[in-house]
Write an enzyme that holds these catalytic residues in place. Sequence first.
Site, PDB file in Angstrom:
ATOM      1  N   CYS B  90      -4.848  -4.394  -3.367  1.00  0.00           N
ATOM      2  CA  CYS B  90      -3.767  -5.107  -2.676  1.00  0.00           C
ATOM      3  C   CYS B  90      -4.295  -6.325  -1.906  1.00  0.00           C
ATOM      4  O   CYS B  90      -4.773  -7.272  -2.523  1.00  0.00           O
ATOM      5  CB  CYS B  90      -3.019  -4.127  -1.781  1.00  0.00           C
ATOM      6  SG  CYS B  90      -1.355  -4.655  -1.375  1.00  0.00           S
ATOM      7  N   HIS B 189      -1.972   1.436  -4.906  1.00  0.00           N
ATOM      8  CA  HIS B 189      -2.623   2.294  -3.927  1.00  0.00           C
ATOM      9  C   HIS B 189      -2.051   3.679  -4.093  1.00  0.00           C
ATOM     10  O   HIS B 189      -1.476   3.978  -5.120  1.00  0.00           O
ATOM     11  CB  HIS B 189      -2.549   1.724  -2.508  1.00  0.00           C
ATOM     12  CG  HIS B 189      -1.195   1.411  -2.016  1.00  0.00           C
ATOM     13  ND1 HIS B 189      -0.368   2.348  -1.478  1.00  0.00           N
ATOM     14  CD2 HIS B 189      -0.530   0.242  -1.969  1.00  0.00           C
ATOM     15  CE1 HIS B 189       0.753   1.755  -1.111  1.00  0.00           C
ATOM     16  NE2 HIS B 189       0.689   0.493  -1.397  1.00  0.00           N
TER      17      HIS B 189
END
Lengths: 408, 246
Positions: B90, B189
Amino acid sequence: MSLRNSVARATGSAAAGLSRLTGRGSGTTVGGRVTLMLDPLALRRAAAGRDIALVSGTNGKTTTRTLLVAALETRGRVASNGGGANLPTGLTAALTGDRTSPRAVLEVDEPYLPQIIDTTRPRAVVLLNLSRDQLDRYAEVSRIATIWRKALADVPVAVGNADDPLVVWAASGAHETVWVAAGQRWTDDSTACPSCGSVLVRTTSSKDVHWHCPSCGLSRPTPQWMVEGRTVTAPDGTSYDVQLSLPGEVNIGNAALAAAAAMTWGVTPAAAFEAMAAIPSVEGRYLETTIGGRPVRLLLAKNPAGWVEALEMTRPGLPVVVAVNARAQDGRDPSWLWDVPFEVLQGREAVATGERSRDVAVRLRYAGVEHVRIDDLSDAVRAASPGPVEVLANYTAFQGYRRVVRDG
Amino acid sequence: MADALQIALVFPSLLGTYGDGGNASVLAQRLRWRDIDAEVIDIAVDEPLPEQADIYVLGGGEDTAQTLAVSRLSGLASVVQRGAPVFAVCAGFQILGETFLDARGATHPGLGLIDCHTNRLAGSRAVGELLGLPVVDGLDAPLTGYENHGGHTVLGPDAAPLAKVEAGVGNGEGVDGAVQGSVVATYLHGPALARNPALADWILAKVAGPLAPLDDTEEEELRRERFAALRRGRFRKQWRPPARDS
Ligand SMILES: [Zn+2]
């Protein structure tokens, strides 16, 4: 009162009744929503002329509100919002449902605090802490601190946790500030200075957590209220041995914040702490009850900081049930499980349950915690070895356990 | 433990918004379960980046944290030069690129370790389950995770995607992540490596050689549940790449 306002309230009550009948929640939020839709000024009108305290922060809102209500009720009736109804609609329902109490203590969902400050013109705002919570729904933590800071400039008294840099930065603009050393176990969301972005320097001793920003000078203010174990020291130097029925050091900090707020209404710390001591549980939190014939204690934890506190509250050696859902109210993303130090459960018996029990099971596996996974909430309690069980649950899983307790 | 494999968790207090620190724990545990010594080293923001760790793990973070992290990560270039695996998620992915957007929405230079540029996704943030089919050698199992970001990352010729997106947004170009030299990056994630043990082992094999299989029954159960949830369409409509030619 205008005709429009009274019609709005009557319709709101009817909707609340319907909501209760159809079993969709306690009714408070739906009632408030209808009232607000018909009359957007309903909350402003219902708040006008009352002495109001707001309580906000990521963790401890409901408990601190309950403690503050208990303290202020030593002086007469207090309106308040229960059942987690801490959005504008819930606040409207609470205040239109009790028109006569001269004082009100309202817990407010963090992003709504500026709007509610503007609408209700509180005398005092109690600020507990800010940390990550349901980031797939809400703005980032620092953004909340920024909107708080703007709104708090209009508040007569801010009672804030001196140990949380985000709270201090947000609250320091208020006309008057009362700082309480309420503690901060979770520092991962305030690594950077909220004012200038530099890395904060923390020095922790056994007594105190000091922090400061080497670049802009933002630093921990000197608290007027100190907390050390169960001992709370008031601004005049008097120390109180605070005996709560509620567990956990974090609740001593919450009690100190509530006592500090109550003192702005003239309630003495002694009277405040005495009233707080009698509270056995808060809307099911910390409730000692039985499930499937097994003695359990229910602990609610909604985010990593809350889980750290809840794990600390568990009695050593007892089996622990970890119940996790990921519905809209919980946040759809349970990756926060990896921010929680479940490693502290090593050597203890654990049961993973809730709608995301598989995520819990994988987390416990990597934490080195022996566990079983059981889908059903009641069966999960029964799966533990005989004797008392600690049940730790996030929001909707916790509501699930409250239903299990209620329905037997 | 002198010769334990070292997994450096880079600035977990800045880059770890979505439990991404779990990726380092997963790597270390999967080595230990195979009787290979491993330790996770948490790198605090005021500490220098260790030069000789075996694997470097970066997570997601807020906008302000990203620029702060970049200012302290110049040492990562020599890590990549010597070929040590870097796994970034990310915001950690974005700062490894040529440019990303800072808190004010201005273009900020990244570390330049991945040939990519990150801008704002058109429309709302990408939030929800992400499912990808790997397009790199030696990795077959579908990649599952959760994404939550506003970044639109365009890869340049030197970077290859990690996976083709089946559900969700990823980079915003029909693919997710990037692989360039020893750097592996993704928007997944969950944390990514807990939900994708094959990806964890794929990275570990780069430093530990061929690895014995583990009993991943619990991970497999979780993966099946997540795939089923996507099929039920409970989370959102599947992402469709924009029509380019019309
Ligand atoms: Zn500063």
